[in-house]
Design a protein around this motif. Structure first.
Motif, PDB file in Angstrom:
ATOM      1  N   ASN A 649      10.218  73.359  25.265  1.00 41.48           N
ATOM      2  CA  ASN A 649      11.001  72.418  24.472  1.00 41.48           C
ATOM      3  C   ASN A 649      12.073  71.755  25.328  1.00 41.48           C
ATOM      4  O   ASN A 649      12.653  72.393  26.209  1.00 41.48           O
ATOM      5  N   CYS A 650      12.349  70.514  25.013  1.00 41.86           N
ATOM      6  CA  CYS A 650      13.403  69.793  25.707  1.00 41.86           C
ATOM      7  C   CYS A 650      14.090  68.849  24.720  1.00 41.86           C
ATOM      8  O   CYS A 650      13.409  68.142  23.957  1.00 41.86           O
ATOM      9  N   ILE A 651      15.423  68.841  24.741  1.00 47.59           N
ATOM     10  CA  ILE A 651      16.205  67.927  23.904  1.00 47.59           C
ATOM     11  C   ILE A 651      16.649  66.755  24.775  1.00 47.59           C
ATOM     12  O   ILE A 651      17.321  66.940  25.785  1.00 47.59           O
ATOM     13  N   ILE A 652      16.255  65.560  24.372  1.00 47.04           N
ATOM     14  CA  ILE A 652      16.450  64.364  25.193  1.00 47.04           C
ATOM     15  C   ILE A 652      17.432  63.430  24.493  1.00 47.04           C
ATOM     16  O   ILE A 652      17.127  62.891  23.422  1.00 47.04           O
ATOM     17  N   PRO A 653      18.621  63.212  25.066  1.00 50.06           N
ATOM     18  CA  PRO A 653      19.583  62.296  24.444  1.00 50.06           C
ATOM     19  C   PRO A 653      19.128  60.842  24.588  1.00 50.06           C
ATOM     20  O   PRO A 653      18.731  60.410  25.673  1.00 50.06           O
ATOM     21  N   SER A 677      10.754  65.640  17.283  1.00 49.54           N
ATOM     22  CA  SER A 677      11.657  65.472  16.143  1.00 49.54           C
ATOM     23  C   SER A 677      12.839  64.612  16.573  1.00 49.54           C
ATOM     24  O   SER A 677      13.429  64.838  17.638  1.00 49.54           O
ATOM     25  N   TRP A 678      13.182  63.633  15.726  1.00 51.74           N
ATOM     26  CA  TRP A 678      14.327  62.766  15.992  1.00 51.74           C
ATOM     27  C   TRP A 678      15.539  63.243  15.180  1.00 51.74           C
ATOM     28  O   TRP A 678      15.433  63.453  13.964  1.00 51.74           O
ATOM     29  N   ASN A 679      16.676  63.411  15.848  1.00 49.99           N
ATOM     30  CA  ASN A 679      17.921  63.784  15.182  1.00 49.99           C
ATOM     31  C   ASN A 679      18.823  62.564  15.143  1.00 49.99           C
ATOM     32  O   ASN A 679      19.347  62.134  16.178  1.00 49.99           O
ATOM     33  N   SER A 680      19.001  61.993  13.955  1.00 49.54           N
ATOM     34  CA  SER A 680      19.751  60.745  13.822  1.00 49.54           C
ATOM     35  C   SER A 680      21.254  60.944  13.976  1.00 49.54           C
ATOM     36  O   SER A 680      21.975  59.985  14.271  1.00 49.54           O
ATOM     37  N   ILE A 681      21.736  62.168  13.775  1.00 46.95           N
ATOM     38  CA  ILE A 681      23.166  62.443  13.940  1.00 46.95           C
ATOM     39  C   ILE A 681      23.519  62.512  15.426  1.00 46.95           C
ATOM     40  O   ILE A 681      24.443  61.843  15.907  1.00 46.95           O
ATOM     41  N   ASN A 682      22.796  63.320  16.152  1.00 49.46           N
ATOM     42  CA  ASN A 682      23.064  63.501  17.582  1.00 49.46           C
ATOM     43  C   ASN A 682      22.387  62.455  18.464  1.00 49.46           C
ATOM     44  O   ASN A 682      22.674  62.367  19.654  1.00 49.46           O
ATOM     45  N   LYS A 683      21.484  61.691  17.860  1.00 45.42           N
ATOM     46  CA  LYS A 683      20.684  60.716  18.598  1.00 45.42           C
ATOM     47  C   LYS A 683      19.949  61.404  19.753  1.00 45.42           C
ATOM     48  O   LYS A 683      20.072  61.042  20.925  1.00 45.42           O
ATOM     49  N   THR A 684      19.182  62.387  19.376  1.00 43.47           N
ATOM     50  CA  THR A 684      18.397  63.129  20.357  1.00 43.47           C
ATOM     51  C   THR A 684      16.949  63.213  19.896  1.00 43.47           C
ATOM     52  O   THR A 684      16.657  63.231  18.693  1.00 43.47           O
ATOM     53  N   LEU A 685      16.061  63.267  20.862  1.00 45.67           N
ATOM     54  CA  LEU A 685      14.633  63.448  20.616  1.00 45.67           C
ATOM     55  C   LEU A 685      14.242  64.810  21.175  1.00 45.67           C
ATOM     56  O   LEU A 685      14.345  65.050  22.381  1.00 45.67           O
ATOM     57  N   THR A 686      13.826  65.704  20.295  1.00 47.24           N
ATOM     58  CA  THR A 686      13.357  67.012  20.740  1.00 47.24           C
ATOM     59  C   THR A 686      11.846  66.952  20.889  1.00 47.24           C
ATOM     60  O   THR A 686      11.127  66.545  19.967  1.00 47.24           O
ATOM     61  N   VAL A 687      11.381  67.355  22.048  1.00 49.22           N
ATOM     62  CA  VAL A 687       9.953  67.273  22.374  1.00 49.22           C
ATOM     63  C   VAL A 687       9.439  68.662  22.679  1.00 49.22           C
ATOM     64  O   VAL A 687      10.093  69.448  23.373  1.00 49.22           O
ATOM     65  N   GLU A 688       8.261  68.958  22.161  1.00 46.25           N
ATOM     66  CA  GLU A 688       7.605  70.224  22.468  1.00 46.25           C
ATOM     67  C   GLU A 688       6.320  69.951  23.232  1.00 46.25           C
ATOM     68  O   GLU A 688       5.418  69.252  22.745  1.00 46.25           O
ATOM     69  N   LEU A 689       6.251  70.479  24.443  1.00 47.15           N
ATOM     70  CA  LEU A 689       5.041  70.389  25.265  1.00 47.15           C
ATOM     71  C   LEU A 689       4.681  71.808  25.683  1.00 47.15           C
ATOM     72  O   LEU A 689       5.261  72.357  26.629  1.00 47.15           O
ATOM     73  N   PRO A 690       3.755  72.446  24.997  1.00 45.42           N
ATOM     74  CA  PRO A 690       3.497  73.875  25.211  1.00 45.42           C
ATOM     75  C   PRO A 690       2.986  74.215  26.606  1.00 45.42           C
ATOM     76  O   PRO A 690       3.235  75.312  27.103  1.00 45.42           O
ATOM     77  N   LYS A 691       2.257  73.303  27.239  1.00 45.37           N
ATOM     78  CA  LYS A 691       1.677  73.597  28.544  1.00 45.37           C
ATOM     79  C   LYS A 691       2.522  72.999  29.658  1.00 45.37           C
ATOM     80  O   LYS A 691       3.098  71.924  29.508  1.00 45.37           O
ATOM     81  N   GLN A 692       2.546  73.681  30.795  1.00 46.52           N
ATOM     82  CA  GLN A 692       3.201  73.133  31.978  1.00 46.52           C
ATOM     83  C   GLN A 692       2.396  71.951  32.515  1.00 46.52           C
ATOM     84  O   GLN A 692       1.186  71.850  32.319  1.00 46.52           O
TER      85      GLN A 692
END
Length: 703
Positions: A649-653, A677-692
């Motif tokens: 997982n990575c949270i991307i501003p 998932s988009w967080n409209s409060i923090n303006k962040t995009l959380t991305v899940e990429l299970p594989k390296q």
């Protein structure tokens, strides 16, 4: 005393004409001028608008080491006049200073560009005297006080980003404190006269073999910055050091000390320095690079390629590896056409039956490789709806090329009476009209006989400090050649305006805006590991505009779907340089290539007008997550790469959505298992990429 106050395109600039009739550049910043910020007790010998050094003159004021301060007659130049007017680009200043004793006269040119917080600056030096003098140094931009805003000590607030550059490790930015660079303050503020300078240089014809000709200096206290690029395709130098209680920035082309350059100016002669660009913004690195991107588009040659962003297939990388034949090319042409490529470039080796490295120079097709002629292949490319291209390295001639022994030595670089060798090639001298006639003939023949519409212009040697024939100095011989090469490029594009010529120098080793004002597309690297290439791709819009940044995408024969996706995401926000053996990979992987190219054609109109940002910061090769964003008018595109991260997982501003409504989708690949998932409060995009070693491209619509 007189002040000239300028506010243009969010640039605050203050010039002062002193009681001694000298003109000083006191201020160049995104912030308004504050007199109290200048703590120097004297203007004597400092805050000079221009620095120039002429042989044989005393430099009486305090100067330690070889820093470009207190140059002579730079320290005593007097103000004569200035012009302040507008042209089609924006506001223009021309400021004339002179030295009575030598007759040296300098016109400092400062060109503003409407709507962009960047200037272009250069100097013209005239000999108005009665005797020849020797010019050893001339600044294109010189500014003292780069640290002066704010109240914190300079060592606590100043950070310098330097873009290291080398083969397969291009655009490797590193951030330093002044202490880390060896110029931490060790003297009382009012003195600051050390012998140490942060000096970044290139000497030779590979203009970016160690560094890009750029820099970014940030004041973290005031959230302001100054950034620059030197627009020259050869030797250049910039330095930062201390003088008279402040830090200065000096930008130039070749110098005598660093690059064996000097120039004899006879009475009535003139010399023009290389141009540089300097910008200031209130904001971070992303903001500065946005301004520089807009500036680069303004100075670039108008051309169709940077409007259409054509997709190029090149048969080299992880494909034919410079071993083309008709038999190998035909299935590749079919596969490239089916994938949606628009140009097909035959890379190195087409002119030689065996080892071709040291016999380049004739540029005639090999009958062994192409039994029915190269035209059979180029005609086949056209029949598949693509435009043919070929690889050239016109600036060199191999030591085993028959022509090399047939032409006089003055076709080549000469030092100590001998032709200069590097890697079994000779360097051609473009100052020679016969050389120009020869290279023009090659271009004409390729276009007339084969219908070539694309040339990959490579360059794989470093001929060093220059040439000694027909010149005052070896470095000036190099400078003359480089300016002649640029003039030749201008003539080719004037004759063939729709011809695409790719700038390649073992990848990105001549990535400068002398070249990139002319060339529409630039090879960024020879990096053959797609996982490492993500860093070069992500950082590339710092060095050049996205639409000029050619990124290899080369699906591996032994790879899988995730490898193809990673490869394609590398290139999809920039210029796709498709390769890999598309004829040999599985159909499901071919489909992923075609899906990427089809989607690219829907967004490339946004790419050509977008500006970059880096949600996770500039990438390092050790980073486990990498991201690049492009901001268009109502869209934001974000590429995300997971490398060998231990977590999926990575949270991307994403700090550029404003107050607009946001709709996010995974644009490539179009698969259902992409979790985000988009967080409209923090303006962040959380991305899940299970594989390296996986990647995704997201499209954010603003409304």
């Amino acid at each position: 005393m007189e002040r000239i106050n300028i506010f243009e395109n969010k640039i605050n600039m203050v010039l002062e004409i002193t009681d001694e009739n000298q003109i000083k550049l006191l201020h160049f910043s995104a912030l308004p001028f504050n007199e109290r910020d200048i703590v120097s007790k004297t203007r004597e010998g400092s805050f000079n608008l221009v620095e120039l050094n002429i042989s044989g003159l005393d430099r009486p004021l305090e100067r330690h080491g070889t820093k470009y301060i207190v140059t002579a007659p730079g320290y005593r130049m007097k103000y004569k006049e200035h012009k302040d007017y507008r042209n089609k680009l924006g506001r223009k200043l021309e400021i004339t200073t002179f030295d009575q004793a030598t007759g040296a006269t300098v016109v400092s040119h400062i060109q503003f560009y409407d709507g962009v917080s960047v200037i272009r600056s250069w100097s013209e030096v005239f000999n108005k005297g009665n005797e020849t003098f020797t010019l050893e140094y001339i600044s294109s931009f010189n500014y003292t006080g780069i640290e002066k805003e704010g109240i914190l000590p300079r060592d606590e607030k100043m950070q310098l980003k330097i873009p290291h550059n080398s083969w397969q490790r291009e655009m490797d930015w590193q951030t330093y404190t002044l202490e880390q660079l060896g110029i931490a303050q060790s003297q009382p503020t009012i003195e600051q006269r050390s012998s140490k300078a942060i000096g970044i240089s290139n000497t030779g014809n590979w203009s970016t073999k160690e560094y890009l000709p750029m820099g970014f200096l940030e004041n973290t206290e005031t959230s302001t910055n100054i950034f620059w690029q030197i627009e020259h395709n050869g030797s250049w130098h910039w330095e930062i050091s201390d003088q008279a209680a402040h830090l200065y920035l000096a930008l130039s082309g070749p110098t005598e000390t660093e690059s064996h350059w000097y120039k004899n100016l006879k009475p009535n002669d003139k010399f023009v320095s290389v141009p540089v660009a300097v910008g200031v913004t209130a904001g971070n690195f992303d903001v500065a690079m946005g301004e520089l991107t807009k500036y680069r588009r303004k100075i670039r040659r108008p051309n169709k390629d940077n409007e259409s962003l054509a997709i190029i297939f090149n048969d080299y990388m992880n494909c034919l590896w410079a071993d083309p034949t008709t038999e190998k090319e035909l299935p590749l042409i079919d596969a490239a056409s089916k994938a949606g490529c628009e140009y097909f470039c035959i890379d190195a080796g087409w002119y030689s039956s065996g080892f071709w490295w040291d016999n380049v120079g004739e540029w005639r097709e090999s009958s062994e490789r192409f039994p029915n002629g190269l035209k059979e292949v180029t005609n086949y490319i056209r029949s598949k709806g693509m435009i043919p291209g070929v690889w050239l390295e016109l600036e060199v001639m191999g030591i085993k090329c028959p022509k090399a022994s047939e032409v006089p030595d003055n076709w080549f670089f000469i030092r100590h009476g001998k032709k200069v060798h590097d890697r079994s090639r000779y360097q051609l001298d473009f100052r020679n009209p016969e050389v120009i006639k020869y290279v023009n003939g090659v271009i004409d023949r390729l276009i007339d006989e084969y219908g070539v519409g694309y040339i990959k212009m490579d360059y794989n040697i470093e001929p060093g400090i220059g040439t000694e024939i027909n010149t005052d100095s070896i470095g000036d011989g190099l400078l003359g050649h480089e300016r002649a090469y640029l003039a030749w490029l201008d003539s080719i594009f004037n004759k063939y305006p729709d011809l695409i010529i790719e700038n390649c120098s073992s990848g990105g080793l001549r990535l400068d805006y002398a070249m990139l004002q002319r060339y529409s597309i630039q090879s960024t690297s020879d990096q053959d590991d797609y996982r490492r290439y993500a860093t070069i791709a992500a950082n590339s819009p710092s060095g050049l505009t996205p639409e000029q940044s050619a990124i290899w995408s080369y699906p591996m024969n032994e790879g899988d779907k995730d490898e193809v996706i990673f490869n394609m995401v590398n290139a999809m926000l920039l210029r796709i340089h498709q390769s890999g053996h598309l004829a040999q990979i599985a159909d499901e992987r071919k489909a992923l290539v075609k899906e990427a190219l089809d989607y690219y054609k829907t967004i490339r109109n946004d790419i050509k007008s977008s500006v970059p940002f880096w949600p996770l910061g500039l990438s390092k090769f050790s980073d486990t997550w990498v991201s690049l964003g492009l901001k268009a008018e109502n869209k934001i595109y974000v590429a995300v790469w997971r490398r060998n991260s231990a977590t999926g997982n990575c949270i991307i501003p994403i700090n550029y959505t404003g107050e607009k409504a946001v709709y996010v989708r995974c644009a490539y690949p179009n698969i259902e298992d992409c979790k985000y998932s988009w967080n409209s409060i923090n303006k962040t995009l959380t991305v899940e990429l299970p594989k390296q070693f996986t990647a995704r491209l997201f499209e954010i619509t603003l409304s």
